[in-house]
Design a protein around this motif. Structure first.
Motif, mmCIF file in Angstrom:
data_model
loop_
_atom_site.group_PDB
_atom_site.id
_atom_site.type_symbol
_atom_site.label_atom_id
_atom_site.label_comp_id
_atom_site.label_asym_id
_atom_site.label_seq_id
_atom_site.Cartn_x
_atom_site.Cartn_y
_atom_site.Cartn_z
ATOM 1 N N PRO A 183 0.827 -1.211 0.000
ATOM 2 C CA PRO A 183 0.000 0.000 0.000
ATOM 3 C C PRO A 183 0.866 1.268 0.000
ATOM 4 C CG PRO A 183 -0.801 -1.565 1.639
ATOM 5 C CD PRO A 183 0.496 -2.109 1.117
ATOM 6 N N GLU B 3 -17.576 -2.869 -3.721
ATOM 7 C CA GLU B 3 -16.393 -2.539 -4.521
ATOM 8 C C GLU B 3 -16.299 -3.514 -5.691
ATOM 9 O OE1 GLU B 3 -14.278 -0.090 -3.803
ATOM 10 O OE2 GLU B 3 -15.050 0.469 -1.822
ATOM 11 N N LYS B 41 -3.983 -4.930 -7.330
ATOM 12 C CA LYS B 41 -5.064 -4.200 -6.645
ATOM 13 C C LYS B 41 -5.799 -5.109 -5.684
ATOM 14 C CE LYS B 41 -5.623 -0.114 -9.252
ATOM 15 N NZ LYS B 41 -6.138 0.596 -10.408
ATOM 16 N N LYS B 45 -6.335 -4.158 -1.670
ATOM 17 C CA LYS B 45 -7.582 -3.489 -1.316
ATOM 18 C C LYS B 45 -8.741 -4.477 -1.368
ATOM 19 C CE LYS B 45 -9.742 0.981 -2.433
ATOM 20 N NZ LYS B 45 -11.110 0.587 -2.787
#
Lengths: 659, 125
Positions: A183, B3, B41, B45
């Protein structure tokens, strides 16, 4: 159900992506063909081709363009079979596939211009269907002769393994380098996408494989690369320590074939913008520039009435500087690379060579120059015509060349480089027979030209062709006169030729990189205001006291005079601009603007000069007002259009009329 | 908030998928232009659904499905695979690798919404 999806909304985006895939497909087809000539397959290019056509088909089906779906479906079937058969295409297949990409390009072009779309050509679909469903089998895979973690090895395809083996054989480094996403890194903009770009600049990427990390939770990406770069550079690009970059090495003596060239496409951070949006921005900027002139005039008026305008003048000046910067920024956004402009040249030359049954080796030397899309759109057709001429007329047949002691294949060299900071120099050179001066002179009914300049004048005569019959490739399209009109008259550039009998011909075109906003002199003639580009003006002279010889023009009953201005011993024809445009004479005529046309000076008598300023030239598109000698119109702030005259182009037609 | 990650190397295609799914209540869309970007990704997340194209450079959709299913944290993530008509082999391979459902291009907004709602356990209309 809400009607939230309208396929038409996505048509423009589809056309842009389809065009990109077509460019890549054409390049890959040519790459496959080049490898075929060496008897080698090019599995990577075949895979990419398959992907391109598959994507085009999927998108076309979503926006409902059935002809494109039909063609791409037929092409995809051929390519899928070839891909699964080891990436081989038979020689005749490339031709048919190129016809397929051409047909899709035509459909894309029709959609772009709002023309009706024809159904997919049945002959093409038949030809594609007749191609062998199963391409010839690839040679058995070479043995795997390098060290690699079996988990990674199992993810590699035939082409990947081949690339590694060939890289090692060629003595290059093959590294495995792992990138660990996080991140924090993502927040800093460091992602697998940016890492891949960075690595792609210094290495050929064979494959990127996602893996579960052993030492810590989370994932990593293992990049397998072939490169000449050192371990430090690779480590830096993947944000790892050098110790973590592992070499992949050879384990056994190598088997045979020649190295496989697989070039990775360099990706840069770009976005696509429709040109119309940039044009719109430029239009709005033009309006701003006009407003600024008004502001400047209002300020001058105030000053003339005795007001203190120092603060205002400073703001106006600052505003002018900012506008110039904004103009430069928008202009940059409109620039396309010369490489993009010329990307179709290899395909074009290939087609020309095929049609004329000649062997042609293309040598494309393209610098990093960028030019305005508007310039590119105008000059590229001229380049195409020069290439057609070269293959058609200049290059000899293989037999003729052999007889002349030349290699069988003719060489066509196209180079494009920046000339100074504001011009692009394009050269088209062939090593063919050279232009036949006697023949050209006979056709034109003029004396044989002894200089290259005189030769250029002759071949640029409208309608002149050195061929007795029009050919399939040069019979249509434009003549040299049009090329000169585009290069010299429209774009304010230069055109020259150098031709040696038996050795070849070079055409050199120099054109400005941008044309949109110019510096112009404003002047009055016949009570009309005109603008002329500063760049085209050689000199402005005062006619008071100048030596002018004049005599009645032979055969003229209206008292029209031919006049010659003496400039330091050089006789310069002096033309009255207001009579050219049939404006009433006002008799002032005290200045002359001198321009140079093909090396010769021409003087135009004008009434008075008004000054110099930047003007936004808008082309005259309306055929009713378009005429030789007028290159556009501009608004300099008073709401009245000012014609921008092209004194160089005008000179040509006038002197010809006089001759 | 739901999402949804839309994975396709074609930007127009991603935009079309998002346009089709605009009708979903409280959804957020993330884009990935490659299989690698999708995996990155997903590792960074939370995500509730992946709409995945099969035909991509680098690593294809099938490899993405295989990798996702090999991850403990992602093995139950719904994956809707989008294929092009005539591509039956790839579809079979994707379902074999663990894709949840598939959709064939050209699809309609209604068709895509039905599949997505089913995967998200949302009530139909």
């Amino acid at each position: 159900m809400p009607a939230s999806f309208d396929a038409r909304e996505f048509l423009a985006g589809f056309l842009v992506e389809a065009a990109e895939h077509l460019v890549s497909a054409n390049q890959n087809l040519l790459a496959v063909e080049a490898m075929l000539q060496k008897g080698q397959p090019h599995p990577r290019a075949v895979r990419d081709l398959y992907r391109s056509l598959h994507t085009i088909k999927g998108l076309a089906s979503m926006v409902g363009i059935e002809p494109i779906v039909d063609i791409s479906h037929a092409m995809e079937a051929v390519l899928r079979a070839a891909d699964r058969g080891g990436g081989r295409l038979a020689p005749g297949m490339v031709d048919v596939l190129l016809k397929g990409t051409r047909a899709i390009e035509e459909a894309v072009g029709a959609l772009e211009h709002g023309r009706p779309l024809a159904p997919a050509p049945a002959t093409l679909l038949d030809a594609l269907a007749l191609l062998p469903a199963q391409a010839p089998q690839a040679a058995p895979s070479s043995e795997e002769t390098f060290t690699l973690d079996p988990a990674l090895r199992s993810k590699l395809g035939l082409a990947d393994k081949e690339q590694i083996t060939q890289g090692l054989l060629a003595g290059r480094h093959v590294w495995r380098a792992d990138f660990v996403p996080s991140p924090q890194r993502a927040a800093e903009g460091i992602t697998i996408t940016t890492v891949r770009e960075a690595v792609g600049r210094i290495a050929e990427i064979v494959k990127v494989i996602p893996i579960q990390r052993q030492s810590a939770p989370g994932i990593a990406f293992a990049l397998l690369v072939v490169t000449d770069a050192d371990v430090m550079a690779i480590a830096q690009a993947v944000h790892a320590d050098a110790e973590q970059v592992v070499p992949v090495v050879q384990t056994a003596p190598p088997p045979g074939p020649e190295p496989l060239g697989a070039a990775e496409v360099e990706r840069v951070g770009t976005i696509r913008v429709e040109v119309t949006r940039l044009d719109d921005a430029l239009d709005k900027l033009s309006a701003l520039v006009v407003t600024r002139y008004r502001l400047e005039r209002a300020t001058a008026d105030l000053a003339a009435r005795g007001a203190d305008v120092r603060a205002l003048a400073f703001v106006v000046q600052e505003n002018g500087r900012q506008l110039r910067h904004l103009r430069a920024a928008i202009t940059r956004a409109r620039m396309i690379s010369v490489a993009d402009m010329l990307q179709r040249v290899p395909l074009l030359v290939r087609g020309l060579a095929q049609q004329t049954h000649k062997q042609v080796t293309l040598d494309l030397q393209v610098g990093r120059a960028e030019l305005d899309k508007g310039v590119a759109d105008r000059i590229f057709p001229a380049v195409v015509h020069l290439l057609r001429n070269a293959v058609d007329h200049a290059l000899e047949s293989a037999a003729e060349r052999t007889a002349a002691g030349k290699p069988e294949a003719g060489v066509l060299r196209v180079s494009a480089h920046e000339h100074g900071t504001s011009q692009l120099e394009l050269r088209v050179t062939d090593d063919g027979r050279g232009i036949d001066r006697d023949k050209v002179a006979t056709r034109a009914g003029r004396p044989v030209p002894h200089s290259d300049e005189a030769l250029l004048e002759l071949i640029c005569l409208p309608g002149l062709s050195t061929m007795d019959t029009t050919t399939t490739t040069s019979g249509r399209g434009m003549g040299m006169d049009i090329i000169r009109r585009i290069t010299v008259d429209q774009l304010g550039g230069e055109l020259s030729v150098k031709s040696v009998a038996g050795a070849g011909t070079t055409f050199t075109l120099r054109v400005p990189l941008t044309v949109t906003i110019i510096d112009a002199f404003l002047f009055m003639s016949g009570n009309q205001r005109f603008a002329v580009p500063v760049a085209s003006v050689e000199e402005i002279v005062d006619l008071e006291g100048a030596r002018i010889a004049s005599w009645p023009r032979p055969g003229s009953s209206t008292g029209v005079q031919t006049r010659i201005l003496d400039r330091g011993g050089t006789a310069v024809p002096l033309l009255a601009l207001q009579s050219v445009f049939r404006l009433p004479p006002d008799g002032a005529g005290r200045r002359a603007i001198l321009v140079r046309r093909n090396g010769e000076l021409i003087a135009y008598e004008v009434d008075r000069m008004l000054g110099q300023q930047e003007v936004v030239v808008r082309p005259l598109e309306d055929p009713l007002v378009r005429r030789a000698g007028l290159s556009g119109a501009t608004d300099i702030g008073d709401g009245k259009p000012t014609l921008v005259v092209d004194l160089i182009g005008l000179g040509g037609s006038l002197l010809e009329a006089e001759a | 908030m739901t999402e949804i990650l839309v994975v396709d190397d074609s930007k127009v295609m991603r935009e079309m998928v998002v346009a089709c799914l605009r009708a979903l209540p409280s959804s957020e869309f993330a884009h990935a232009g490659s299989g690698l970007e999708a995996i990155e990704k997903l590792s960074l997340k939370r995500c509730d659904l992946v709409v995945l194209d099969l035909n991509m450079p680098d690593i294809g959709g099938i490899e993405v499905v295989e990798f996702i299913r090999g991850q403990d944290t992602l093995k139950d993530l719904p994956i809707l695979v989008v294929t092009t008509r005539g591509d039956d082999t790839s579809r079979a391979l994707a379902l074999g690798a663990g894709a949840s459902r598939f959709m064939t291009k050209p699809f309609t907004p209604e068709g895509l919404l039905v599949e997505v709602r089913a995967l998200l356990d949302l009530p139909g209309l």
